[in-house]
Design a protein around this motif. Structure first.
Motif, mmCIF file in Angstrom:
data_model
loop_
_atom_site.group_PDB
_atom_site.id
_atom_site.type_symbol
_atom_site.label_atom_id
_atom_site.label_comp_id
_atom_site.label_asym_id
_atom_site.label_seq_id
_atom_site.Cartn_x
_atom_site.Cartn_y
_atom_site.Cartn_z
ATOM 1 N N GLN A 169 0.854 -1.436 -0.017
ATOM 2 C CA GLN A 169 -0.026 0.029 0.145
ATOM 3 C C GLN A 169 0.825 1.302 0.013
ATOM 4 N N VAL B 15 -6.714 -14.635 -5.330
ATOM 5 C CA VAL B 15 -7.161 -13.187 -5.733
ATOM 6 C C VAL B 15 -7.605 -13.511 -7.314
ATOM 7 N N THR C 186 -13.434 -13.959 -5.523
ATOM 8 C CA THR C 186 -13.610 -12.507 -5.711
ATOM 9 C C THR C 186 -13.218 -11.952 -4.188
ATOM 10 N N SER D 11 -10.166 -9.967 -2.212
ATOM 11 C CA SER D 11 -9.046 -9.183 -2.284
ATOM 12 C C SER D 11 -7.979 -9.586 -1.838
ATOM 13 N N TYR D 12 -6.824 -9.028 -1.773
ATOM 14 C CA TYR D 12 -5.620 -9.661 -1.270
ATOM 15 C C TYR D 12 -5.523 -9.858 0.285
#
Length: 129
Positions: free
Chosen positions: A25, A88, A92, A94-95
């Protein structure tokens, strides 16, 4: 022993996840690389706690434990990266939720058994089996 090992694992996993999120991130590194970095740093935390507290195995040779632990850590990093990428890509999720699912599976199926019976096992108990 199991409780101490799981406490060590939780602390190491928290470190692992923080490093992963930071790398992905904040630093915007590729997901597979970010996921692999977490277990390496978390592994340092986990090794120290396991050697001195969980398994109380500081009497054994550090070199053997480091080599065998790093082998488990590398296996874990690869399994975590591949598992997250597969979840992933094919679900469906997310990480982050994918990482939680994979981390739990890896911890129970690979890390704890190998730490207990190989990395931090007393040399005498290995010879007796």
């Amino acid at each position: 022993m199991f409780f101490r090992a799981q406490t060590s694992a939780v602390l190491a996993t928290a470190t692992d996840f923080l490093i992963m999120v930071f790398c992905y991130q904040i630093l915007a590194l590729p997901l597979g690389f970010a996921v692999a970095c977490g277990p390496i740093v978390g592994g340092i935390v986990n090794f120290s706690l396991n050697r001195y507290w969980s398994f109380r195995a500081s009497h054994d040779r550090l070199a053997w434990q480091l080599v065998s632990y790093m082998t488990v850590c590398l296996l874990s990093a690869v399994a975590n990266s591949v598992g997250v990428l597969l979840l992933v890509a094919h679900t469906t999720l997310s990480y982050f939720p994918a990482r939680v699912v994979v981390a739990l599976l890896i911890a129970l199926a690979i890390n704890y058994p190998l730490h207990k019976f190989v990395v931090f096992a007393a040399k005498d108990s290995l010879l007796e089996k």
